[in-house]
Design an enzyme around this catalytic site. Structure first.
Site, PDB file in Angstrom:
ATOM      1  CG  HIS A  60      -1.689   1.391   1.496  1.00  0.00           C
ATOM      2  ND1 HIS A  60      -2.571   1.922   0.906  1.00  0.00           N
ATOM      3  CD2 HIS A  60      -1.002   2.245   2.185  1.00  0.00           C
ATOM      4  CE1 HIS A  60      -2.842   3.198   1.235  1.00  0.00           C
ATOM      5  NE2 HIS A  60      -1.862   3.336   2.115  1.00  0.00           N
ATOM      6  CG  HIS A  71       1.118   6.776   0.325  1.00  0.00           C
ATOM      7  ND1 HIS A  71       0.319   8.017   0.445  1.00  0.00           N
ATOM      8  CD2 HIS A  71       0.480   5.801   1.198  1.00  0.00           C
ATOM      9  CE1 HIS A  71      -0.740   7.560   1.336  1.00  0.00           C
ATOM     10  NE2 HIS A  71      -0.560   6.374   1.670  1.00  0.00           N
ATOM     11  CD  GLU A  85      -3.986   6.744   2.857  1.00  0.00           C
ATOM     12  OE1 GLU A  85      -4.013   5.869   1.896  1.00  0.00           O
ATOM     13  OE2 GLU A  85      -2.864   6.669   3.540  1.00  0.00           O
ATOM     14  CB  SER A 100      -2.855   0.501  -2.727  1.00  0.00           C
ATOM     15  OG  SER A 100      -3.456   1.006  -1.535  1.00  0.00           O
TER      16      SER A 100
END
Length: 293
Positions: free
Chosen positions: A148, A153, A194, A213
């Site tokens: 993730h 990110h 996010e 993700s």
């Protein structure tokens, strides 16, 4: 990291963090080897062949879904992670990232205290969880793992505007912690970094790491008729609660990364005051002034 948590006992690595989002599962992570700033060494040699293969399969599945759903800036940068058949070495990745935007990645055991998180971002150091999800969590993992954090990110940290936004967010977080307003910053992070969407000439696209993700939420967030999609509104986002273990009931849509960066420029002190006076909102609420997509 998936959100900005808080350890009520300060730097006590034996105490599990609590989070602002609502969820039913306790966090995990081995904090015994963490330094005072919660960073640690990436024990790359400890990854098993099965874990490298699991990472490869996760990378392969998510990459196949990106066209038409992820923003072009993300798609253009995902190759910077390196070969997808191995979990990347953080030191090698940091060298490429530093040359691009003066950022680096550092290993952490998992969720970390909010002040430590903010301080790392303010210093252009992105914390990446060291452990990888279990095979039975292939489709969904509640907490951020190494896949993730890296896949979701890091690619956008190669984008100069987004990279500057992340540093400004960290600096703002350090100030918010003194004003007891970290929960508002956690919501901003959640609904942008996010789970953010961006409006493009080709339609809505995802840029949030939690979406990019996720096997199911990427398509759900962009195409499903079920969730609300609301135009970017700083104070609206800071008032809106969220859940950490289900698909989101609402997504907020930016027009550009410049808009996101500009939103962090003003002094948030009066904003926090207005947000507190306005009260909290349920994730699926709709206000008369909302710009709905």
């Amino acid at each position: 990291m998936s959100l900005t948590p808080d350890f009520h006992s300060g730097i006590n690595h034996g105490v599990a963090p609590v989070t602002y989002g609502q969820g039913d599962r306790p966090p995990r992570g081995d904090y015994g080897s963490a330094r005072a700033d919660y960073t640690c060494e990436q024990d790359w040699a400890a990854y098993t062949e099965a874990e490298h293969d699991l990472y490869r399969r996760l990378h392969e599945r998510q990459s196949a879904q990106l066209p038409g759903l992820a923003c072009e800036e993300f798609i253009a940068a995902v190759g910077e992670l390196g070969a997808p058949d191995r979990i990347p070495r953080f030191d090698a990745l940091s060298e490429r990232l530093y040359r691009a935007t003066r950022w680096e990645v550092v290993a952490v055991p998992g969720l970390i205290p909010e002040e430590a998180f903010f301080r790392l971002l303010a210093n252009r150091r992105f914390p990446v969880t060291g452990w990888l999800r279990r095979p039975e969590e292939f489709d969904y993992v509640v907490e951020p793992d190494v896949f993730h954090d890296l896949f979701g990110h890091v690619p956008l940290l190669f984008n100069p505007v987004f990279a500057d936004y992340m540093q400004a967010y960290g600096a703002g977080g350090l100030k918010a912690s003194r004003l007891e307003a970290c929960e508002y910053l956690a919501r901003l992070y959640w609904y942008t970094v996010e789970f953010g969407l961006i409006a493009t000439p080709a339609g809505l696209r995802a840029y949030g790491a939690g979406i990019l993700s996720s096997a199911g939420e990427l398509r759900y967030s962009v195409t499903s008729p079920q969730p609300r999609r609301i135009g970017f509104d700083l104070e609206r986002m800071m008032r809106t609660r969220y859940k950490i273990d289900t698909y989101q009931a609402a997504y907020f849509v930016i027009d550009s990364f410049d808009q996101l960066f500009d939103a962090t420029a003003p002094d948030f002190t009066p904003v926090y005051r207005r947000v507190a006076e306005g009260g909290e909102l349920a994730p699926d609420s709709l206000l008369p002034g909302d710009r709905v997509y």
